[in-house]
Design an enzyme around this catalytic site. Structure first.
Site, PDB file in Angstrom:
ATOM      1  N   HIS A 194      -4.522  -4.440  -2.731  1.00 28.26           N
ATOM      2  CA  HIS A 194      -4.911  -4.238  -1.326  1.00 28.26           C
ATOM      3  C   HIS A 194      -5.061  -2.764  -0.984  1.00 28.26           C
ATOM      4  O   HIS A 194      -5.021  -2.389   0.194  1.00 28.26           O
ATOM      5  CB  HIS A 194      -3.878  -4.903  -0.395  1.00 28.26           C
ATOM      6  CG  HIS A 194      -3.920  -6.388  -0.458  1.00 28.26           C
ATOM      7  ND1 HIS A 194      -2.892  -7.185  -0.023  1.00 28.26           N
ATOM      8  CD2 HIS A 194      -4.879  -7.236  -0.920  1.00 28.26           C
ATOM      9  CE1 HIS A 194      -3.218  -8.453  -0.207  1.00 28.26           C
ATOM     10  NE2 HIS A 194      -4.409  -8.520  -0.756  1.00 28.26           N
TER      11      HIS A 194
ATOM     12  N   GLY B 249       9.198 -10.851  -3.358  1.00 25.89           N
ATOM     13  CA  GLY B 249       9.135 -10.323  -2.000  1.00 25.89           C
ATOM     14  C   GLY B 249       7.827 -10.546  -1.287  1.00 25.89           C
ATOM     15  O   GLY B 249       7.330  -9.650  -0.603  1.00 25.89           O
ATOM     16  N   THR B 250       7.262 -11.748  -1.420  1.00 22.08           N
ATOM     17  CA  THR B 250       6.041 -12.031  -0.666  1.00 22.08           C
ATOM     18  C   THR B 250       6.139 -13.415  -0.048  1.00 22.08           C
ATOM     19  O   THR B 250       6.698 -14.337  -0.615  1.00 22.08           O
ATOM     20  CB  THR B 250       4.771 -11.885  -1.539  1.00 22.08           C
ATOM     21  OG1 THR B 250       3.621 -12.146  -0.745  1.00 22.08           O
ATOM     22  CG2 THR B 250       4.802 -12.799  -2.742  1.00 22.08           C
TER      23      THR B 250
ATOM     24  N   ILE C 118       0.839  -1.208   0.000  1.00 24.58           N
ATOM     25  CA  ILE C 118       0.000   0.000   0.000  1.00 24.58           C
ATOM     26  C   ILE C 118       0.873   1.257   0.000  1.00 24.58           C
ATOM     27  O   ILE C 118       0.366   2.371   0.096  1.00 24.58           O
ATOM     28  CB  ILE C 118      -0.977  -0.010   1.194  1.00 24.58           C
ATOM     29  CG1 ILE C 118      -0.246  -0.049   2.547  1.00 24.58           C
ATOM     30  CG2 ILE C 118      -1.930  -1.199   1.074  1.00 24.58           C
ATOM     31  CD1 ILE C 118      -1.223   0.040   3.744  1.00 24.58           C
TER      32      ILE C 118
HETATM   33  C1  BV8 Z   1     -10.348 -12.381   0.958  1.00 27.60           C
HETATM   34  C2  BV8 Z   1      -3.447  -4.343   3.289  1.00 27.60           C
HETATM   35  C3  BV8 Z   1     -12.369 -13.195  -0.059  1.00 27.60           C
HETATM   36  C4  BV8 Z   1      -3.613  -3.770   4.650  1.00 27.60           C
HETATM   37  C5  BV8 Z   1      -3.325  -6.774   3.582  1.00 27.60           C
HETATM   38  C6  BV8 Z   1      -7.592 -19.400   6.185  1.00 27.60           C
HETATM   39  C7  BV8 Z   1      -6.911 -19.972   5.120  1.00 27.60           C
HETATM   40  C8  BV8 Z   1      -6.712 -19.270   3.924  1.00 27.60           C
HETATM   41  C9  BV8 Z   1      -7.205 -17.965   3.790  1.00 27.60           C
HETATM   42  C10 BV8 Z   1      -7.872 -17.407   4.845  1.00 27.60           C
HETATM   43  C11 BV8 Z   1      -8.058 -18.106   6.043  1.00 27.60           C
HETATM   44  N1  BV8 Z   1      -8.730 -17.291   6.887  1.00 27.60           N
HETATM   45  C12 BV8 Z   1      -8.969 -16.119   6.277  1.00 27.60           C
HETATM   46  C13 BV8 Z   1      -8.459 -16.166   5.029  1.00 27.60           C
HETATM   47  C14 BV8 Z   1      -8.507 -15.126   4.005  1.00 27.60           C
HETATM   48  C15 BV8 Z   1      -7.463 -14.057   4.333  1.00 27.60           C
HETATM   49  C16 BV8 Z   1      -6.101 -14.662   4.521  1.00 27.60           C
HETATM   50  O1  BV8 Z   1      -5.450 -15.067   3.561  1.00 27.60           O
HETATM   51  N2  BV8 Z   1      -5.659 -14.715   5.812  1.00 27.60           N
HETATM   52  C17 BV8 Z   1      -4.336 -15.252   6.109  1.00 27.60           C
HETATM   53  C18 BV8 Z   1      -3.793 -14.550   7.358  1.00 27.60           C
HETATM   54  C19 BV8 Z   1      -4.459 -16.775   6.326  1.00 27.60           C
HETATM   55  N3  BV8 Z   1      -7.438 -13.185   3.189  1.00 27.60           N
HETATM   56  C20 BV8 Z   1      -8.319 -12.144   3.115  1.00 27.60           C
HETATM   57  O2  BV8 Z   1      -9.087 -11.854   3.999  1.00 27.60           O
HETATM   58  C21 BV8 Z   1      -8.318 -11.373   1.807  1.00 27.60           C
HETATM   59  N4  BV8 Z   1      -9.663 -11.282   1.313  1.00 27.60           N
HETATM   60  O3  BV8 Z   1      -9.914 -13.512   1.062  1.00 27.60           O
HETATM   61  O4  BV8 Z   1     -11.619 -12.086   0.466  1.00 27.60           O
HETATM   62  C22 BV8 Z   1     -12.104 -13.284  -1.528  1.00 27.60           C
HETATM   63  C23 BV8 Z   1     -11.128 -14.166  -2.004  1.00 27.60           C
HETATM   64  C24 BV8 Z   1     -10.912 -14.257  -3.370  1.00 27.60           C
HETATM   65  C25 BV8 Z   1     -11.650 -13.466  -4.264  1.00 27.60           C
HETATM   66  C26 BV8 Z   1     -12.604 -12.589  -3.749  1.00 27.60           C
HETATM   67  C27 BV8 Z   1     -12.840 -12.499  -2.379  1.00 27.60           C
HETATM   68  C28 BV8 Z   1      -7.815  -9.960   2.002  1.00 27.60           C
HETATM   69  C29 BV8 Z   1      -6.384  -9.996   2.470  1.00 27.60           C
HETATM   70  C30 BV8 Z   1      -5.808  -8.572   2.401  1.00 27.60           C
HETATM   71  C31 BV8 Z   1      -5.347  -8.118   3.780  1.00 27.60           C
HETATM   72  N5  BV8 Z   1      -4.628  -6.849   3.642  1.00 27.60           N
HETATM   73  N6  BV8 Z   1      -2.690  -5.595   3.385  1.00 27.60           N
HETATM   74  C32 BV8 Z   1      -2.291  -3.351   5.218  1.00 27.60           C
HETATM   75  O5  BV8 Z   1      -1.270  -3.351   4.484  1.00 27.60           O
HETATM   76  O6  BV8 Z   1      -2.292  -3.016   6.416  1.00 27.60           O
HETATM   77  S1  BV8 Z   1      -2.411  -8.190   3.740  1.00 27.60           S
HETATM   78  C33 BV8 Z   1      -0.748  -7.862   3.942  1.00 27.60           C
HETATM   79  O7  BV8 Z   1      -0.083  -9.054   4.326  1.00 27.60           O
HETATM   80  C34 BV8 Z   1      -0.072  -7.508   2.666  1.00 27.60           C
HETATM   81  O8  BV8 Z   1      -0.835  -6.674   1.847  1.00 27.60           O
HETATM   82  C35 BV8 Z   1       0.207  -8.836   2.017  1.00 27.60           C
HETATM   83  O9  BV8 Z   1      -0.835  -9.199   1.170  1.00 27.60           O
HETATM   84  C36 BV8 Z   1       0.147  -9.788   3.160  1.00 27.60           C
HETATM   85  C37 BV8 Z   1       1.376 -10.638   3.222  1.00 27.60           C
HETATM   86  O10 BV8 Z   1       2.427  -9.777   3.313  1.00 27.60           O
HETATM   87  P1  BV8 Z   1       3.687  -9.899   2.324  1.00 27.60           P
HETATM   88  O11 BV8 Z   1       3.568  -8.803   1.353  1.00 27.60           O
HETATM   89  O12 BV8 Z   1       3.865 -11.264   1.769  1.00 27.60           O
HETATM   90  O13 BV8 Z   1       4.785  -9.590   3.368  1.00 27.60           O
HETATM   91  P2  BV8 Z   1       5.342 -10.594   4.448  1.00 27.60           P
HETATM   92  O14 BV8 Z   1       5.951  -9.769   5.528  1.00 27.60           O
HETATM   93  O15 BV8 Z   1       4.319 -11.632   4.785  1.00 27.60           O
HETATM   94  O16 BV8 Z   1       6.507 -11.340   3.649  1.00 27.60           O
HETATM   95  C38 BV8 Z   1       7.576 -10.560   3.161  1.00 27.60           C
HETATM   96  C39 BV8 Z   1       8.394 -11.517   2.317  1.00 27.60           C
HETATM   97  O17 BV8 Z   1       9.466 -10.761   1.746  1.00 27.60           O
HETATM   98  C40 BV8 Z   1       9.011 -12.624   3.130  1.00 27.60           C
HETATM   99  O18 BV8 Z   1       8.878 -13.844   2.419  1.00 27.60           O
HETATM  100  C41 BV8 Z   1      10.499 -12.244   3.222  1.00 27.60           C
HETATM  101  O19 BV8 Z   1      11.349 -13.374   3.167  1.00 27.60           O
HETATM  102  C42 BV8 Z   1      10.675 -11.443   1.963  1.00 27.60           C
HETATM  103  N7  BV8 Z   1      11.709 -10.408   2.055  1.00 27.60           N
HETATM  104  C43 BV8 Z   1      12.080  -9.678   3.141  1.00 27.60           C
HETATM  105  N8  BV8 Z   1      13.083  -8.834   2.797  1.00 27.60           N
HETATM  106  C44 BV8 Z   1      13.311  -9.024   1.474  1.00 27.60           C
HETATM  107  C45 BV8 Z   1      12.448 -10.016   0.993  1.00 27.60           C
HETATM  108  N9  BV8 Z   1      12.459 -10.436  -0.276  1.00 27.60           N
HETATM  109  C46 BV8 Z   1      13.340  -9.856  -1.112  1.00 27.60           C
HETATM  110  N10 BV8 Z   1      14.211  -8.895  -0.735  1.00 27.60           N
HETATM  111  C47 BV8 Z   1      14.224  -8.453   0.541  1.00 27.60           C
HETATM  112  N11 BV8 Z   1      15.096  -7.490   0.910  1.00 27.60           N
END
Ligand code: BV8
Ligand code: ZN
Length: 232
Positions: free
Chosen positions: A105, A171-172, A89
């Site tokens: 998002h 990066g996700t 974002i």
């Molecule tokens: C939805 C905005 C229906 C807000 C965000 C149980 C099982 C499965 C799914 C679910 C479940 N229970 C609930 C769900 C659904 C839920 C979900 O998935 N929950 C998770 C916790 C299990 N999802 C939702 O609710 C979504 N909506 O499902 O609606 C639908 C579905 C399909 C079609 C229509 C309707 C909505 C989810 C959106 C939430 N909002 N962000 C804000 O930013 O505050 S989520 C937020 O975390 C991010 O936006 C991102 O999407 C998410 C994960 O973050 P990442 O970007 O991956 O970052 P993270 O820190 O996790 O990882 C960083 C990575 O980078 C790491 O791997 C690291 O190694 C790497 N890295 C670090 N440094 C570097 C690097 N890589 C390269 N270079 C570097 N230097």
């Protein structure tokens, strides 16, 4: 050649933007999953507004890194054949030169009105509940997709995934759906798949190829490779 790129917090890490899994996804002692929800906003609106006000204010102190600018170079070459989808974002892709960024998002620099559902560019804080520029009602919330809410432009993303030749995830962690499922969708429709991440993500097994290291190093190298391929 059609390319879909998905980015996550890791692409902004080297710019100084904390990822969700840094410090195991906590913000001021709260789990992000507990703050980024409509329920949290209904119960404790000021706490949620402050979470986003702090992150919006922090944007002034960070700069795009070579990964962002490399993707802008790729857009120069591929034009409409590249779809850049970000889960982030922040505005670092735009400040890095990308002209077409799909923020699935939402984004910090936009406010969503719960009165008229209108979205307005927004740079200040929202904790003092200012009036909506479109309807005047003081019901502006961050224009971000919370857990349990539907991501933006899913149809457009799914259409692109079904016809892309290459899907690249940068990066996700592959922890959040539906973004984490994009690699499977692309693969099922015949795309090649590449992961560029610091460490193997939760979905790394779905990728044809995975390269691990900092995005600031891996992405420019990959974009240079793409530039030299005639098949672009
Ligand atoms: C939805 C905005 C229906 C807000 C965000 C149980 C099982 C499965 C799914 C679910 C479940 N229970 C609930 C769900 C659904 C839920 C979900 O998935 N929950 C998770 C916790 C299990 N999802 C939702 O609710 C979504 N909506 O499902 O609606 C639908 C579905 C399909 C079609 C229509 C309707 C909505 C989810 C959106 C939430 N909002 N962000 C804000 O930013 O505050 S989520 C937020 O975390 C991010 O936006 C991102 O999407 C998410 C994960 O973050 P990442 O970007 O991956 O970052 P993270 O820190 O996790 O990882 C960083 C990575 O980078 C790491 O791997 C690291 O190694 C790497 N890295 C670090 N440094 C570097 C690097 N890589 C390269 N270079 C570097 N230097
Ligand atoms: Zn309004």
């Amino acid at each position: 050649m059609n390319v879909v790129v998905l980015t996550g917090a890791g692409i902004s890490a080297e710019s100084g933007v904390p990822t969700f899994r840094d410090a195991d996804g906590l913000w001021e002692g709260h789990r992000v999953e507990d703050v980024a929800t409509p329920e949290a906003y209904d119960v404790r609106p000021s706490m949620v507004q402050k979470f986003y006000d702090d992150r919006r204010a922090a944007l002034a102190g960070v700069e795009p890194n070579p990964a962002h600018t490399a993707l802008a170079r790729l857009e120069e070459i591929l034009g409409d054949n590249l779809l850049l989808v970000t889960q982030n974002i922040d505005d670092l892709h735009e400040r890095g030169g990308s002209r077409h960024v799909l923020h699935m998002h939402g984004q910090l620099l936009s406010a969503l009105c719960r009165g008229c559902n209108g979205r307005s560019p927004w740079e200040q804080g929202l904790s003092d509940f200012p009036p909506c520029p479109r309807c005047g009602v003081p019901e502006l919330r961050p224009d971000v997709v919370w857990f349990g809410e539907v991501p933006y432009e899913m149809d457009r993303i799914q259409q692109a995934l079904m016809r892309t030749d290459l899907f690249v995830s940068i990066g996700t962690s592959g922890a959040v759906y539906p973004a984490a499922g994009f690699v499977q969708m692309a693969k099922a429709c015949g795309a090649r798949t590449l992961e560029l991440n610091l460490v193997p993500s939760e979905g790394t097994a779905f990728f044809d190829e995975a390269r691990h290291g900092p995005a600031g190093e891996l992405v420019p190298v990959w974009v240079d490779e793409m530039m030299t391929r005639s098949a672009l």
